[in-house]
Scaffold this active site. Structure first.
Site, PDB file in Angstrom:
ATOM      1  N   HIS A  21      17.694 -28.830  91.937  1.00  7.22           N
ATOM      2  CA  HIS A  21      17.588 -29.776  90.825  1.00  7.22           C
ATOM      3  C   HIS A  21      17.222 -29.048  89.534  1.00  7.22           C
ATOM      4  CE1 HIS A  21      15.454 -33.231  88.705  1.00  7.22           C
ATOM      5  NE2 HIS A  21      16.657 -33.720  88.952  1.00  7.22           N
ATOM      6  N   GLU A  48      22.304 -28.976  90.656  1.00  9.62           N
ATOM      7  CA  GLU A  48      22.283 -30.244  89.928  1.00  9.62           C
ATOM      8  C   GLU A  48      21.925 -29.966  88.482  1.00  9.62           C
ATOM      9  OE1 GLU A  48      20.794 -33.840  88.041  1.00  9.62           O
ATOM     10  OE2 GLU A  48      19.719 -31.946  88.319  1.00  9.62           O
ATOM     11  N   ASP A  50      22.383 -31.610  84.040  1.00 10.32           N
ATOM     12  CA  ASP A  50      22.629 -32.705  83.111  1.00 10.32           C
ATOM     13  C   ASP A  50      23.331 -32.139  81.881  1.00 10.32           C
ATOM     14  OD1 ASP A  50      20.381 -34.522  84.466  1.00 10.32           O
ATOM     15  OD2 ASP A  50      19.496 -32.564  84.022  1.00 10.32           O
ATOM     16  N   HIS A  63      18.551 -32.021  79.849  1.00 15.20           N
ATOM     17  CA  HIS A  63      18.246 -33.344  80.387  1.00 15.20           C
ATOM     18  C   HIS A  63      17.787 -34.339  79.327  1.00 15.20           C
ATOM     19  CE1 HIS A  63      15.594 -36.440  82.143  1.00 15.20           C
ATOM     20  NE2 HIS A  63      16.491 -36.465  83.123  1.00 15.20           N
TER      21      HIS A  63
END
Length: 264
Positions: A21, A48, A50, A63
């Protein structure tokens, strides 16, 4: 979907996917190239992340809406050009990467990309096309409109998990036998969910069974404790996202599922 077929090296066998993450950085340098390199060096094949769009239309790996929490910059990211953002440092040390940098760095690593703004929809589609990354990018967003917008210009499918509306509907109505219908209508091949929404449990044995019968992979976020990792893997989930990439790697190794990427 090839993205969801997590086949380990050696004799053909499928493993639950381990997602780092925002990479892995004990120093808190999330979504930096250093954090992603640390996870890949550890054996991760899934990252993972963003994305948000700069003022001049570049997809940045970041993010938050504003720069203040994790960088030495201030204010909304969307008001800065990519050049200005390259001068900002995560934790005062690491530059903010672009998604293109991340796609180019590891052609064999799979990315779970959360689209954070409307402007990012066509930009993500363009990069998927440029790098022929349809089989190594899963598109997700809290907004189903943003998520589905990415697919309008793709020449072939990519994997996807639903947004808040479609996942809430699936969790609430799945017991009525509508899981497959809702999954197809929402154009998703995976459901990426927390263990619970508030006090409402989501990832139950029945939920996992219903999703699997409907052909949907179940990925759970964000799991940072060993006992919970073990419990969910025993439940049969298809993937775990974690901030504790070191701990999840140990759990997967003990189960014979590691590494999930072998360095060339």
């Amino acid at each position: 979907m090839p993205y969801l077929e997590n086949m380990l090296p050696g004799p053909a066998r499928r493993a639950p996917a381990a997602f780092a993450h925002r990479g892995f950085s004990p120093a808190g340098h999330e979504n930096s190239m250093a954090a992603f390199r640390a996870a890949v060096a550890m054996g991760y094949g899934y990252l993972e992340t963003d994305v948000r769009t700069s003022a001049d239309g570049v997809l940045m790996v970041f993010h938050d809406e504003t720069l203040d929490r994790v960088t030495d910059g201030h204010g909304p990211l969307a008001q800065c050009t990519a050049g200005q953002l390259r001068q900002v440092r995560i934790g005062g040390v690491e530059p903010i990467p672009t998604l293109e940098e991340l796609l180019a760095e590891w052609p064999d690593v799979k990315l779970n990309v959360d689209v954070k703004d409307k402007a990012g929809m066509p930009l993500l589609a363009e990069l998927i096309e440029k790098y022929s990354a349809h089989d190594r990018v899963l598109v997700t967003s809290f907004s189903d409109r943003r998520r589905l917008g990415v697919f309008r210009t793709l020449t072939r499918p990519a994997a996807s998990s639903g947004g808040v509306v479609s996942l809430t509907a699936l969790a609430a109505l799945g017991r009525l036998g509508l899981t497959r219908t809702l999954g197809r209508a929402a154009r998703m091949q995976a459901v990426q969910v927390p263990v619970r929404y508030g006090r409402y449990p989501v990832v139950t044995p029945g939920f996992v069974r219903r999703c699997h019968r409907a052909g949907l992979a179940v990925h759970v976020w964000t799991i940072n404790e060993r006992t919970e990792m073990e419990r969910l893997l025993d439940l049969g989930v298809d993937g775990l996202m974690t901030d504790r990439a070191d701990l999840l790697a140990d759990v997967m190794r003990e189960r014979g599922f590691w590494p999930q990427r072998v360095r060339p």
